[in-house]
Design a protein around this motif. Structure first.
Motif, PDB file in Angstrom:
ATOM      1  N   VAL B   4       0.849  -1.185   0.000  1.00 20.37           N
ATOM      2  CA  VAL B   4       0.000   0.000   0.000  1.00 20.37           C
ATOM      3  C   VAL B   4       0.885   1.235   0.000  1.00 20.37           C
ATOM      4  O   VAL B   4       1.960   1.229   0.589  1.00 20.37           O
ATOM      5  CB  VAL B   4      -0.970   0.050   1.206  1.00 20.37           C
ATOM      6  CG1 VAL B   4      -2.089  -0.962   1.054  1.00 20.37           C
ATOM      7  CG2 VAL B   4      -0.214  -0.169   2.508  1.00 20.37           C
ATOM      8  N   PHE B  34      -7.676  -2.336   5.188  1.00 23.51           N
ATOM      9  CA  PHE B  34      -8.054  -1.791   6.479  1.00 23.51           C
ATOM     10  C   PHE B  34      -7.510  -0.366   6.599  1.00 23.51           C
ATOM     11  O   PHE B  34      -6.510  -0.003   5.982  1.00 23.51           O
ATOM     12  CB  PHE B  34      -7.440  -2.603   7.625  1.00 23.51           C
ATOM     13  CG  PHE B  34      -7.670  -4.084   7.543  1.00 23.51           C
ATOM     14  CD1 PHE B  34      -6.846  -4.883   6.765  1.00 23.51           C
ATOM     15  CD2 PHE B  34      -8.687  -4.677   8.256  1.00 23.51           C
ATOM     16  CE1 PHE B  34      -7.038  -6.250   6.690  1.00 23.51           C
ATOM     17  CE2 PHE B  34      -8.888  -6.049   8.190  1.00 23.51           C
ATOM     18  CZ  PHE B  34      -8.066  -6.834   7.406  1.00 23.51           C
ATOM     19  N   TYR B  36      -6.303   1.752  10.008  1.00 22.11           N
ATOM     20  CA  TYR B  36      -6.090   1.790  11.445  1.00 22.11           C
ATOM     21  C   TYR B  36      -5.705   3.215  11.832  1.00 22.11           C
ATOM     22  O   TYR B  36      -5.081   3.945  11.064  1.00 22.11           O
ATOM     23  CB  TYR B  36      -4.950   0.843  11.858  1.00 22.11           C
ATOM     24  CG  TYR B  36      -5.326  -0.611  11.990  1.00 22.11           C
ATOM     25  CD1 TYR B  36      -5.346  -1.447  10.873  1.00 22.11           C
ATOM     26  CD2 TYR B  36      -5.632  -1.168  13.224  1.00 22.11           C
ATOM     27  CE1 TYR B  36      -5.666  -2.792  11.000  1.00 22.11           C
ATOM     28  CE2 TYR B  36      -5.956  -2.510  13.361  1.00 22.11           C
ATOM     29  CZ  TYR B  36      -5.970  -3.311  12.252  1.00 22.11           C
ATOM     30  OH  TYR B  36      -6.292  -4.645  12.382  1.00 22.11           O
ATOM     31  N   GLN B  38      -3.875   5.583  15.037  1.00 15.46           N
ATOM     32  CA  GLN B  38      -3.063   5.546  16.254  1.00 15.46           C
ATOM     33  C   GLN B  38      -3.032   6.929  16.863  1.00 15.46           C
ATOM     34  O   GLN B  38      -2.444   7.851  16.300  1.00 15.46           O
ATOM     35  CB  GLN B  38      -1.651   5.065  15.948  1.00 15.46           C
ATOM     36  CG  GLN B  38      -0.800   4.891  17.191  1.00 15.46           C
ATOM     37  CD  GLN B  38       0.597   4.419  16.879  1.00 15.46           C
ATOM     38  OE1 GLN B  38       1.128   4.678  15.807  1.00 15.46           O
ATOM     39  NE2 GLN B  38       1.202   3.705  17.809  1.00 15.46           N
ATOM     40  N   LEU B  44      -2.882   0.673  18.069  1.00 12.72           N
ATOM     41  CA  LEU B  44      -3.488   0.812  16.749  1.00 12.72           C
ATOM     42  C   LEU B  44      -4.936   0.342  16.832  1.00 12.72           C
ATOM     43  O   LEU B  44      -5.214  -0.787  17.210  1.00 12.72           O
ATOM     44  CB  LEU B  44      -2.715  -0.035  15.737  1.00 12.72           C
ATOM     45  CG  LEU B  44      -1.288   0.441  15.469  1.00 12.72           C
ATOM     46  CD1 LEU B  44      -0.411  -0.707  14.990  1.00 12.72           C
ATOM     47  CD2 LEU B  44      -1.311   1.566  14.441  1.00 12.72           C
ATOM     48  N   LEU B  46      -8.639  -0.277  14.929  1.00 13.31           N
ATOM     49  CA  LEU B  46      -9.261  -0.471  13.629  1.00 13.31           C
ATOM     50  C   LEU B  46     -10.370   0.555  13.408  1.00 13.31           C
ATOM     51  O   LEU B  46     -11.269   0.705  14.233  1.00 13.31           O
ATOM     52  CB  LEU B  46      -9.845  -1.881  13.532  1.00 13.31           C
ATOM     53  CG  LEU B  46     -10.526  -2.213  12.212  1.00 13.31           C
ATOM     54  CD1 LEU B  46      -9.487  -2.356  11.104  1.00 13.31           C
ATOM     55  CD2 LEU B  46     -11.343  -3.497  12.338  1.00 13.31           C
ATOM     56  N   LYS B  49     -12.846  -1.859   7.693  1.00 16.31           N
ATOM     57  CA  LYS B  49     -12.214  -2.887   6.877  1.00 16.31           C
ATOM     58  C   LYS B  49     -13.055  -3.161   5.628  1.00 16.31           C
ATOM     59  O   LYS B  49     -14.279  -3.024   5.645  1.00 16.31           O
ATOM     60  CB  LYS B  49     -12.037  -4.180   7.662  1.00 16.31           C
ATOM     61  CG  LYS B  49     -13.342  -4.853   8.050  1.00 16.31           C
ATOM     62  CD  LYS B  49     -13.090  -6.203   8.714  1.00 16.31           C
ATOM     63  CE  LYS B  49     -14.414  -6.867   9.090  1.00 16.31           C
ATOM     64  NZ  LYS B  49     -14.204  -8.205   9.697  1.00 16.31           N
ATOM     65  N   PHE B  90      -3.136   4.679   9.284  1.00 15.17           N
ATOM     66  CA  PHE B  90      -2.416   3.685   8.494  1.00 15.17           C
ATOM     67  C   PHE B  90      -3.365   2.926   7.583  1.00 15.17           C
ATOM     68  O   PHE B  90      -4.380   2.394   8.049  1.00 15.17           O
ATOM     69  CB  PHE B  90      -1.707   2.682   9.405  1.00 15.17           C
ATOM     70  CG  PHE B  90      -0.618   3.274  10.240  1.00 15.17           C
ATOM     71  CD1 PHE B  90      -0.859   3.698  11.533  1.00 15.17           C
ATOM     72  CD2 PHE B  90       0.670   3.414   9.731  1.00 15.17           C
ATOM     73  CE1 PHE B  90       0.147   4.243  12.313  1.00 15.17           C
ATOM     74  CE2 PHE B  90       1.682   3.962  10.499  1.00 15.17           C
ATOM     75  CZ  PHE B  90       1.422   4.387  11.791  1.00 15.17           C
ATOM     76  N   ASP B  99      -2.249 -14.132   6.940  1.00 15.61           N
ATOM     77  CA  ASP B  99      -2.997 -13.097   7.647  1.00 15.61           C
ATOM     78  C   ASP B  99      -2.099 -11.994   8.177  1.00 15.61           C
ATOM     79  O   ASP B  99      -2.539 -11.154   8.950  1.00 15.61           O
ATOM     80  CB  ASP B  99      -3.843 -13.700   8.774  1.00 15.61           C
ATOM     81  CG  ASP B  99      -2.999 -14.453   9.783  1.00 15.61           C
ATOM     82  OD1 ASP B  99      -3.557 -14.888  10.801  1.00 15.61           O
ATOM     83  OD2 ASP B  99      -1.780 -14.613   9.553  1.00 15.61           O
ATOM     84  N   LYS B 100      -0.836 -11.986   7.756  1.00 12.36           N
ATOM     85  CA  LYS B 100       0.016 -10.885   8.212  1.00 12.36           C
ATOM     86  C   LYS B 100      -0.455  -9.602   7.549  1.00 12.36           C
ATOM     87  O   LYS B 100      -0.928  -9.593   6.414  1.00 12.36           O
ATOM     88  CB  LYS B 100       1.480 -11.153   7.908  1.00 12.36           C
ATOM     89  CG  LYS B 100       1.879 -10.980   6.463  1.00 12.36           C
ATOM     90  CD  LYS B 100       3.375 -11.195   6.289  1.00 12.36           C
ATOM     91  CE  LYS B 100       3.775 -10.995   4.851  1.00 12.36           C
ATOM     92  NZ  LYS B 100       5.208 -11.308   4.626  1.00 12.36           N
ATOM     93  N   LEU B 101      -0.320  -8.507   8.278  1.00 13.62           N
ATOM     94  CA  LEU B 101      -0.730  -7.200   7.781  1.00 13.62           C
ATOM     95  C   LEU B 101       0.469  -6.460   7.212  1.00 13.62           C
ATOM     96  O   LEU B 101       1.560  -6.497   7.780  1.00 13.62           O
ATOM     97  CB  LEU B 101      -1.359  -6.384   8.912  1.00 13.62           C
ATOM     98  CG  LEU B 101      -2.602  -6.989   9.575  1.00 13.62           C
ATOM     99  CD1 LEU B 101      -3.122  -6.055  10.657  1.00 13.62           C
ATOM    100  CD2 LEU B 101      -3.678  -7.291   8.545  1.00 13.62           C
ATOM    101  N   PHE B 103       1.633  -2.729   6.190  1.00 16.89           N
ATOM    102  CA  PHE B 103       1.266  -1.359   6.506  1.00 16.89           C
ATOM    103  C   PHE B 103       1.814  -0.370   5.489  1.00 16.89           C
ATOM    104  O   PHE B 103       2.908  -0.544   4.943  1.00 16.89           O
ATOM    105  CB  PHE B 103       1.821  -0.983   7.881  1.00 16.89           C
ATOM    106  CG  PHE B 103       1.027  -1.535   9.035  1.00 16.89           C
ATOM    107  CD1 PHE B 103       1.087  -2.883   9.357  1.00 16.89           C
ATOM    108  CD2 PHE B 103       0.223  -0.705   9.791  1.00 16.89           C
ATOM    109  CE1 PHE B 103       0.363  -3.393  10.419  1.00 16.89           C
ATOM    110  CE2 PHE B 103      -0.502  -1.201  10.862  1.00 16.89           C
ATOM    111  CZ  PHE B 103      -0.432  -2.549  11.183  1.00 16.89           C
ATOM    112  N   GLY B 104       1.049   0.701   5.300  1.00 15.62           N
ATOM    113  CA  GLY B 104       1.585   1.873   4.626  1.00 15.62           C
ATOM    114  C   GLY B 104       2.438   2.684   5.593  1.00 15.62           C
ATOM    115  O   GLY B 104       2.571   2.335   6.769  1.00 15.62           O
ATOM    116  N   THR B 105       2.990   3.763   5.089  1.00 13.08           N
ATOM    117  CA  THR B 105       3.915   4.572   5.893  1.00 13.08           C
ATOM    118  C   THR B 105       3.201   5.503   6.856  1.00 13.08           C
ATOM    119  O   THR B 105       3.839   6.107   7.710  1.00 13.08           O
ATOM    120  CB  THR B 105       4.823   5.403   4.981  1.00 13.08           C
ATOM    121  OG1 THR B 105       4.017   6.084   4.022  1.00 13.08           O
ATOM    122  CG2 THR B 105       5.824   4.517   4.260  1.00 13.08           C
TER     123      THR B 105
END
Lengths: 115, 113
Positions: B4, B34, B36, B38, B44, B46, B49, B90, B99-101, B103-105
């Motif tokens: 992403v 998704f 998220y 923070q 984090l 949700l 989704k 994020f 199922d690992k996520l 992430f974007g920056t």
């Protein structure tokens, strides 16, 4: 509302020392994860854990890292001999089984500082 | 590989004005996506989704996102920003057959009074 908790919130250690980061996942969850975020970088997957064994790990998760579920509530990440580059925020996450969806529930993180 | 891209590292808006946080994804299959959030010193959380059902997804706190396959985008919007929306956001995609996520920056949202 149930939530994932992590202790400590901040850990300072010297290079070469062992650290254990602790997590208490949500009580009816059975899948567990560790992620980390080095300052200024992306959140990165480290490892996933299910049924008392690692189900997947990233290339970051080398022999210096290990995970354990020592009892029915805790999930720990151990770094055997810390390096400066292990300094990061470490997040624990968990998710329920079945058709509960794929979202993961995260804890507040432990900031690890290696000096 | 799945990834992403969050197009803005910082977004600043005035309270009461619309919010748009942009995310493009890359995936060779139909992804789960998704958002998220923070807040400072918090975990984090949700927001919402997308898992191949309705393309317009509603989340918590008035946020929503639209999955646009033709544009490979999953932008997050909110009609009216509130001071409490100030946080890091994020965009996240699941990996293939895992199922690992991923992430974007992140995009830091500032809300001015």
């Amino acid at each position: 509302e149930p939530e994932v908790t992590q202790t400590p919130s901040h850990q300072v250690t010297q290079m070469g020392q062992e650290v254990i980061l602790r997590c208490v996942p949500i009580s009816n969850h059975l899948y567990f994860y560790w992620y980390r975020q080095i300052l200024g970088q992306k959140v990165e997957f480290l490892v996933s854990f299910y049924n008392n064994e690692i189900s997947e790990k990233s290339e970051i998760f080398d022999d210096q890292f290990s995970v354990e579920r020592p009892d029915g509530s805790n999930f720990t990440l151990k770094i055997r001999s810390t390096k400066l580059e292990d300094s990061a925020m470490y997040f624990c996450a968990s998710r329920p089984t079945g058709t509960g969806g794929t979202e993961q529930y995260f804890g507040p993180g432990t900031r690890l500082t290696v000096t | 590989a799945q990834s992403v891209t969050q197009l803005d590292s910082h977004v600043s808006v005035s309270e009461g004005t619309p919010v748009l946080l942009r995310c493009n994804y890359s995936s060779s299959y139909s992804p789960s996506l998704f958002w998220y959030v923070q807040h400072p010193n918090k975990g984090l959380q949700l927001l919402l989704k997308y898992t191949s059902a309705a393309t317009l997804v509603k989340g918590i706190n008035g946020f929503e996102a639209e999955f646009k396959k033709s544009e490979t985008s999953f932008h997050l919007t909110k009609p009216s920003a509130h001071m409490s929306d100030a946080a890091e956001y994020f965009c996240v995609v699941t990996g293939y057959n895992t199922d690992k996520l991923i992430f974007g920056t992140g995009t830091r949202l500032q809300v001015f009074p």
